[in-house]
Design a protein around this motif. Sequence first.
Motif, PDB file in Angstrom:
ATOM      1  N   UNK A   8      -3.153   5.546  10.402  1.00 50.06           N
ATOM      2  CA  UNK A   8      -2.761   4.774   9.158  1.00 50.06           C
ATOM      3  C   UNK A   8      -3.006   3.154  10.951  1.00 50.06           C
ATOM      4  N   UNK A   9      -2.379   3.608  11.629  1.00 52.16           N
ATOM      5  CA  UNK A   9      -2.610   2.955  12.469  1.00 52.16           C
ATOM      6  C   UNK A   9      -4.098   3.040  13.086  1.00 52.16           C
ATOM      7  N   UNK A  10      -5.277   3.606  13.536  1.00 53.92           N
ATOM      8  CA  UNK A  10      -6.477   4.180  13.561  1.00 53.92           C
ATOM      9  C   UNK A  10      -7.289   3.025  12.741  1.00 53.92           C
ATOM     10  N   UNK A  11      -6.817   3.430  11.560  1.00 54.82           N
ATOM     11  CA  UNK A  11      -7.544   2.996   9.976  1.00 54.82           C
ATOM     12  C   UNK A  11      -8.016   1.248  10.086  1.00 54.82           C
ATOM     13  N   UNK A  12      -6.132   0.948  10.775  1.00 56.81           N
ATOM     14  CA  UNK A  12      -6.817  -0.628  10.439  1.00 56.81           C
ATOM     15  C   UNK A  12      -6.145  -1.549  11.780  1.00 56.81           C
ATOM     16  N   UNK A  13      -7.221  -0.619  12.039  1.00 58.55           N
ATOM     17  CA  UNK A  13      -7.049  -0.999  13.904  1.00 58.55           C
ATOM     18  C   UNK A  13      -8.040  -2.655  14.425  1.00 58.55           C
ATOM     19  N   UNK A  14      -9.022  -2.495  13.975  1.00 61.56           N
ATOM     20  CA  UNK A  14     -10.009  -3.682  13.782  1.00 61.56           C
ATOM     21  C   UNK A  14     -10.248  -4.303  12.095  1.00 61.56           C
ATOM     22  N   UNK A  15      -9.108  -4.046  11.427  1.00 67.88           N
ATOM     23  CA  UNK A  15      -9.392  -4.428  10.270  1.00 67.88           C
ATOM     24  C   UNK A  15      -8.944  -6.239  10.022  1.00 67.88           C
ATOM     25  N   UNK A  16      -9.991  -6.890   9.767  1.00 61.87           N
ATOM     26  CA  UNK A  16      -8.824  -8.352   9.228  1.00 61.87           C
ATOM     27  C   UNK A  16      -9.319  -9.149   8.029  1.00 61.87           C
ATOM     28  N   UNK A  17      -9.057  -8.096   6.508  1.00 61.93           N
ATOM     29  CA  UNK A  17      -8.720  -8.469   5.449  1.00 61.93           C
ATOM     30  C   UNK A  17      -7.741  -7.534   5.214  1.00 61.93           C
ATOM     31  N   UNK A  18      -6.211  -7.569   3.702  1.00 61.96           N
ATOM     32  CA  UNK A  18      -5.900  -6.527   3.590  1.00 61.96           C
ATOM     33  C   UNK A  18      -6.702  -6.241   1.904  1.00 61.96           C
ATOM     34  N   UNK A  19      -5.755  -5.618   1.504  1.00 59.98           N
ATOM     35  CA  UNK A  19      -6.109  -4.782   0.457  1.00 59.98           C
ATOM     36  C   UNK A  19      -6.520  -4.795  -0.777  1.00 59.98           C
ATOM     37  N   UNK A  20      -5.772  -6.238  -0.930  1.00 60.92           N
ATOM     38  CA  UNK A  20      -6.299  -6.910  -2.472  1.00 60.92           C
ATOM     39  C   UNK A  20      -7.083  -6.573  -3.341  1.00 60.92           C
ATOM     40  N   UNK A  21      -7.259  -7.329  -4.663  1.00 61.72           N
ATOM     41  CA  UNK A  21      -8.383  -7.067  -5.140  1.00 61.72           C
ATOM     42  C   UNK A  21      -9.277  -7.973  -5.381  1.00 61.72           C
ATOM     43  N   UNK A  22      -8.752  -8.993  -5.107  1.00 62.89           N
ATOM     44  CA  UNK A  22     -10.077  -9.774  -4.346  1.00 62.89           C
ATOM     45  C   UNK A  22      -9.234 -10.790  -3.507  1.00 62.89           C
ATOM     46  N   UNK A  23     -10.500 -11.437  -2.417  1.00 63.56           N
ATOM     47  CA  UNK A  23      -9.756 -12.701  -2.020  1.00 63.56           C
ATOM     48  C   UNK A  23     -10.532 -13.878  -2.107  1.00 63.56           C
ATOM     49  N   UNK A  65      11.477 -20.876   6.951  1.00 63.53           N
ATOM     50  CA  UNK A  65      11.682 -20.165   8.495  1.00 63.53           C
ATOM     51  C   UNK A  65      10.653 -18.440   7.543  1.00 63.53           C
ATOM     52  N   UNK A  66       9.560 -18.484   8.247  1.00 59.93           N
ATOM     53  CA  UNK A  66       9.118 -16.897   7.950  1.00 59.93           C
ATOM     54  C   UNK A  66       8.672 -15.993   9.243  1.00 59.93           C
ATOM     55  N   UNK A  67       8.850 -14.752   9.242  1.00 56.32           N
ATOM     56  CA  UNK A  67       8.189 -13.938  10.239  1.00 56.32           C
ATOM     57  C   UNK A  67       7.142 -13.460   9.412  1.00 56.32           C
ATOM     58  N   UNK A  68       6.003 -12.851  10.102  1.00 56.87           N
ATOM     59  CA  UNK A  68       5.241 -12.133   9.401  1.00 56.87           C
ATOM     60  C   UNK A  68       4.661 -11.116  10.842  1.00 56.87           C
ATOM     61  N   UNK A  69       5.204  -9.551  10.731  1.00 58.31           N
ATOM     62  CA  UNK A  69       5.009  -8.760  11.465  1.00 58.31           C
ATOM     63  C   UNK A  69       4.146  -7.454  10.276  1.00 58.31           C
ATOM     64  N   UNK A  70       3.050  -6.772  11.606  1.00 58.89           N
ATOM     65  CA  UNK A  70       2.251  -6.021  11.475  1.00 58.89           C
ATOM     66  C   UNK A  70       1.616  -5.357  12.213  1.00 58.89           C
ATOM     67  N   UNK A  71       0.834  -3.782  12.871  1.00 59.02           N
ATOM     68  CA  UNK A  71       1.168  -3.220  13.627  1.00 59.02           C
ATOM     69  C   UNK A  71      -0.306  -3.323  14.242  1.00 59.02           C
ATOM     70  N   UNK A  72      -1.088  -4.314  13.162  1.00 55.19           N
ATOM     71  CA  UNK A  72      -2.911  -3.767  13.795  1.00 55.19           C
ATOM     72  C   UNK A  72      -3.046  -5.642  14.135  1.00 55.19           C
TER      73      UNK A  72
END
Length: 232
Positions: A8-23, A65-72
């Motif tokens: 999963x970490x490799x798969x998302x390493x260079x991605x720049x958009x989420x997996x939404x049905x539409x952007x 207040x919001x905190x966004x977290x991701x490993x990518x």
Amino acid sequence: MSKPKNVWEEFFANRRSGGHRSSAEQFLSKEAKEKLFHLDGGKTLLDFGCGAGELLVYYAPEYEKLVGVDFSASMLDEASKKIRERNHGNIDLILADDKTIWGMLDSSFDRITAAGVIQYLTDEEIDKFIANASRHLNKGGKIVFFDVLDPRLYPLWKIGLFSRDAGCWKIFRKIGFEVLTIISAILKNRPKDILGYTHKPCTIEGIANKHGFDMEYVQSMYYEYKYHAIIS
């Protein structure tokens, strides 16, 4: 699945958009409104697996207040751009995963959410996530897992049963494609399904109950093969 987290970490390493049905902004706005309805208030929010911030920027006006977290790192870079473009000064971003994030937080939250993320965690990892999240949850707070893959509906979606133009020939073709994909994944020592694990609602409910929470199961409005787990 073999070595899922590394994949999963490799798969998302260079991605720049989420997996939404539409952007498209129109779709993301509607999706965010549905999720805000189920989040149902609160003043502070932790968005685990925020990705490129597509939903986070819509949550921002509703919270102090919001905190966004991701490993990518690439995803967080995109999220940072969106935040600057919309001039949201109430969002902090943290590079971390489900194991490292908890030691990096200096506050608790009214809402802790994860959208389209739990599918990349095993039952054991979900158990640990809820245990850790409960220690950073304010009194009366909620943990909300959005868009969990439903094992009862996801296989039907994969073979095209929910398609508008579903037909026997197309369904058989999709079944054949899925079989080939599984065989290829086994031969290459890759996950059989890049979307991750499905989780029965009763399994997540059992984990939630174990930690003293109740869980409400809600069908997703925009993804017919997914559901939301509202834990409070």
